[in-house]
Design an enzyme around this catalytic site. Structure first.
Site, short mmCIF file in Angstrom:
data_model
loop_
_atom_site.label_atom_id
_atom_site.label_comp_id
_atom_site.label_asym_id
_atom_site.label_seq_id
_atom_site.Cartn_x
_atom_site.Cartn_y
_atom_site.Cartn_z
N TYR A 143 3.02 4.23 12.28
CA TYR A 143 3.21 2.79 12.39
C TYR A 143 4.13 2.16 11.34
O TYR A 143 4.35 0.96 11.35
CB TYR A 143 1.86 2.06 12.40
CG TYR A 143 0.97 2.40 11.21
CD1 TYR A 143 1.15 1.76 10.00
CD2 TYR A 143 -0.04 3.35 11.33
CE1 TYR A 143 0.35 2.08 8.92
CE2 TYR A 143 -0.85 3.67 10.25
CZ TYR A 143 -0.66 3.02 9.05
OH TYR A 143 -1.45 3.33 7.98
N ARG A 186 0.85 -1.18 0.00
CA ARG A 186 0.00 0.00 0.00
C ARG A 186 0.88 1.24 0.00
O ARG A 186 1.56 1.51 0.99
CB ARG A 186 -0.89 -0.02 1.24
CG ARG A 186 -2.12 0.86 1.16
CD ARG A 186 -2.81 0.93 2.51
NE ARG A 186 -2.04 1.75 3.43
CZ ARG A 186 -2.00 1.57 4.75
NH1 ARG A 186 -2.68 0.61 5.33
NH2 ARG A 186 -1.26 2.37 5.51
N HIS A 203 -3.57 4.60 4.77
CA HIS A 203 -4.77 3.78 4.58
C HIS A 203 -5.86 4.58 3.86
O HIS A 203 -6.50 4.10 2.93
CB HIS A 203 -5.30 3.29 5.93
CG HIS A 203 -6.65 2.64 5.84
ND1 HIS A 203 -6.83 1.40 5.29
CD2 HIS A 203 -7.87 3.09 6.18
CE1 HIS A 203 -8.13 1.09 5.31
NE2 HIS A 203 -8.77 2.10 5.85
C1 LIG Z 1 -16.39 -4.90 9.70
C2 LIG Z 1 -15.42 -3.76 9.61
N1 LIG Z 1 -14.57 -3.55 10.62
C3 LIG Z 1 -13.71 -2.53 10.57
C4 LIG Z 1 -13.68 -1.70 9.49
C5 LIG Z 1 -12.72 -0.52 9.46
N2 LIG Z 1 -11.69 -0.78 8.45
C6 LIG Z 1 -11.82 -0.30 7.20
S1 LIG Z 1 -10.61 -0.84 6.22
C7 LIG Z 1 -9.85 -1.67 7.45
C8 LIG Z 1 -8.59 -2.42 7.17
C9 LIG Z 1 -8.71 -3.36 6.04
O1 LIG Z 1 -7.49 -3.96 5.81
P1 LIG Z 1 -7.30 -4.98 4.62
O2 LIG Z 1 -8.38 -5.98 4.64
O3 LIG Z 1 -5.93 -5.49 4.67
O4 LIG Z 1 -7.55 -4.09 3.32
P2 LIG Z 1 -6.69 -2.83 2.85
O5 LIG Z 1 -7.39 -1.62 3.36
O6 LIG Z 1 -5.33 -2.97 3.39
O7 LIG Z 1 -6.71 -2.87 1.38
C10 LIG Z 1 -10.57 -1.53 8.64
C11 LIG Z 1 -10.16 -2.11 9.93
C12 LIG Z 1 -14.60 -1.94 8.46
N3 LIG Z 1 -14.66 -1.18 7.37
N4 LIG Z 1 -15.45 -2.98 8.55
#
Ligand SMILES: Cc1ncc(C[n+]2csc(CCOP(=O)(O)OP(=O)(O)O)c2C)c(N)n1
Ligand SMILES: [Mg+2]
Lengths: 332, 341
Positions: A261, A248, A252
């Protein structure tokens, strides 16, 4: 000259150039959205940067006339390939009434466009995964030639929705491609703190399907694996789990500060593998792209980004009453 | 003013205070708990190294270690289910759900276990724990992130629900929640997280669960609200005063069990009530408050009770969020309606 790896897969020079241009368009749109966010014009950005190769490589391996895609919030490369336009995306970014897919109701990055079989998704991660399974089951019931392609992050592969969906698809041998875009982080949490296994692809075994870990910075490689998975699905041989490993490149989202981090060095190092750069190099080394073509392409992309921005910025917001609509079927 | 309220368990030494926002007070509350009780642990997504997406847990992992402040895998059912196990085994977990709108994977755990373990085992097992969740609209993060679904939890016997609107109450309610023998959900109004600061005692103190707070005395109408709506109600009261209407304001602070006495006492004095919440009207907590007034104070009423709330639609997109939320102007309209009935 580098080895030409695309011709053997049946990808013409024209097609790989189109892939590159789609990756570029995604990148430049995303960069523009950050600028607009930082100047207070759009409320939220969540980026595709670093994952364009995986997204575009995969989407090009699907049948745009028949297959369904269920993208997650970073998949600008997927939705652009499936027919969403720069203007559609900008209208959604500004949350304008004219956003053709949701009238500004969906969060930016939460794509959906019925006419192009891009299935709408929402904020809670991984909830789209079982939907893909249902679409594939419907396709199988109706004896249609349909593949459902669904993506999600590596952190999200911990949610029950992934495991339930994958298991259902495995049991019923459904034409689903589960593609995990492993970008090493789930917001701040590194992949080692998310997974006890080494690769997300290892999880495939538990659900009776093949699993592959591929280089997510290489669109040709991703194309190859997704194409094979689609062929397998069409032959009735069931689902596949593909994990594309990349990094990434941004925080985020526009609400995150990644300096808390991870080290700038780590990010800098990952940027040397930026697929926009490496794929551009590949195309030049194989004689597909030259400086002149590249300039034309860049000009075209920037024109599209500029026009989309201007159009969306000037478009009106929805009326307050609009918030009351579409909760139920409108009375005839 | 807050200093005179329910300050319990103040350490003997002369009280020192810090000037904190709500989110800092929540952080300080958790710090106090981790310092004073070895069995307290914190679990959640991005709460460790990152210090939480709203910075509520900033510095806590550094200070108390990654064993007690755990960055969990991204799976809410796992966070709450694991917290149940910890509580059964004698620990006191504080689980952070990143946004209230992401609690649904864990809803099963809360509905079927967190709220019922004590009852179905005649108290042999209990799960004292705190679930914290930022909630509410107004910061332009629409779609699920902005919902006010407090009644999904007030309609669930076995769990208590609190919602502070000030830094002082945030810390005091958090500590009270952790000391409570039963599970408590603490809803933290995102919009107010950094909106104001006040002096917050550095030591341990509690704000009693189940007690509202009279924020302002008045004679003509009682305004009842909580969380981020307190600011709206206070502004509305100022505007109404200019029109010669004297408003009494109650911050409910605990949404279950509701402080019936404070409501009854006030409404019996003013004879009028306006209830304000951002959640949708149908099934909103306002209806329970209407029932409480009906049960306790019907014969004192001088006008039908007014509710100023969100509409019966999902919280809309960025641009229209403010049209959905109650505004001071809408509250003033409600006030005038009951006063001029
Ligand atoms: C059920 C739920 N819990 C928490 C979140 C908050 N949240 C949004 S994205 C994210 C991280 C996702 O990480 P990953 O699956 O690795 O995808 P990336 O964003 O790295 O592409 C979190 C914790 C959410 N959107 N939905
Ligand atoms: Mg990730």
């Amino acid at each position: 000259m580098a080895e030409n790896r695309h011709s053997v897969l049946g990808l013409s020079d024209e097609t790989v150039l189109k892939m590159y241009e789609t990756m570029l368009l995604a990148r430049r749109l995303d960069e523009r959205m950050w600028l607009l966010n930082r100047s207070g014009k759009i409320p939220f950005v969540i980026s595709c940067q670093g994952q364009e190769a995986a997204q575009v490589g995969a989407a090009f391996a699907l049948d745009k006339e028949k297959d369904y895609v269920l993208p997650y919030y970073r998949d600008m490369g997927v939705v652009l390939t499936f027919g969403m336009t720069a203007a559609d995306l900008m209208l959604s970014g500004f949350a304008k009434a004219e956003d053709p897919n949701s009238g500004g109701r969906q969060m930016p990055g939460h794509f959906g466009q019925k006419k192009n079989r891009i299935v709408t998704g929402s904020s809670p991660v991984t909830t789209q995964v079982p939907h893909a399974v249902g679409i594939a089951l419907g396709g199988k019931m109706a004896k249609e030639d349909v593949v459902a392609f669904v993506t999600f992050g590596e952190g999200s592969s911990n949610q029950g929705d992934f495991h339930e969906g994958a298991n259902f698809a495995g049991v019923h041998k459904l034409p689903v491609i589960f593609m995990c875009e492993n970008n090493k982080y789930a917001i701040s949490v590194p992949v080692e703190k998310q997974l006890a296994c080494e690769n997300v692809a290892d999880r495939a075994q538990g659900y009776g399907m093949p699993g592959f870990t591929v280089d997510g910075n290489d669109p040709i490689e991703v194309y190859k694996y997704v194409k094979e998975a689609a062929d397998r699905a069409r032959r009735g041989e069931g689902p596949t789990l593909i994990e594309t490993v990349s990094y990434r490149l941004t925080a985020h989202s526009s609400d995150d500060d990644d300096r808390t981090y991870r080290s700038p060095d780590e990010v800098q190092k990952a940027k040397t593998n930026d697929p926009i750069i490496t794929f551009g190099q590949y195309l030049k080394e194989t004689g597909v792209l030259n400086d002149e073509l590249e300039k034309e392409m860049n000009d075209r992309v920037m024109k599209e980004v500029n026009e989309a921005t201007e159009y969306a910025e000037n478009a009106p917001y929805a009326k307050a009453e609009d918030a009351l609509t579409y909760v139920y079927a409108e009375k005839q | 003013m807050a200093m005179e309220m329910e300050v319990k368990d103040i350490p003997q030494k002369k009280e020192t205070t810090q000037f904190l926002t709500i989110v800092q007070a929540v952080n300080d509350g958790m710090k106090t708990l981790l310092e004073t009780d070895d069995t307290v642990m914190i679990l959640g997504e991005d709460i460790g190294k990152n210090g939480g997406v709203f910075r509520a847990t900033e510095g806590l992992q550094e200070k108390f270690g990654a064993d007690r402040v755990i960055d969990t895998p991204l799976a809410e059912a796992g966070i709450i289910g694991t917290s149940v196990g910890l509580a059964v085994n004698g620990f006191k977990p504080i689980a952070e759900i990143q946004f209230l709108g992401f609690i649904y994977p864990a809803y099963e755990q809360i509905m079927t276990h967190v709220s019922r373990i004590r009852m179905r085992t005649m108290g042999h097992f209990s799960v004292p724990m705190v679930i914290r969740a930022p909630y509410g609209a107004g910061i332009r993060s629409p779609e699920i992130h902005s919902d006010s679904t407090e009644t999904l939890f007030t309609h669930m016997p076995g769990i208590k629900v609190v919602c502070p609107s000030t830094p002082y109450d945030a810390k005091g309610l958090l500590i009270a929640a952790m000391e409570d023998p039963d599970p408590v959900l603490m809803l933290e109004p995102m919009k107010s997280y950094r909106a104001k600061r006040e002096e917050v005692p550095t030591g341990k103190y509690t704000v009693e669960i189940g007690k509202g707070k009279k924020v302002k005395e008045g004679t003509d109408v009682t305004l009842i609200a909580w969380g981020a709506m307190m600011t709206v109600v206070e502004k509305a009261a100022e505007q109404a005063e200019k029109k010669g209407i004297s408003c009494e304001i109650i911050d409910l602070r605990t949404l279950y069990p509701i402080d019936r006495e404070i409501i009854a006492e006030s409404v019996q004095k003013t004879g009028r009530a306006v209830i304000v919440h951002e959640a949708q009207l149908t099934g909103g907590l306002g209806n329970d408050i209407v029932s409480i007034i009906n049960d306790t104070s019907f014969l004192y009423l001088r006008a039908p009770i007014e509710r100023v709330t969100g509409f019966d639609v999902p919280v809309p997109f960025f641009a229209l969020e403010e049209d959905f939320l109650p505004t001071p102007a809408r509250v003033v309209e409600g006030i005038e309606k009951v006063v001029h009935f």
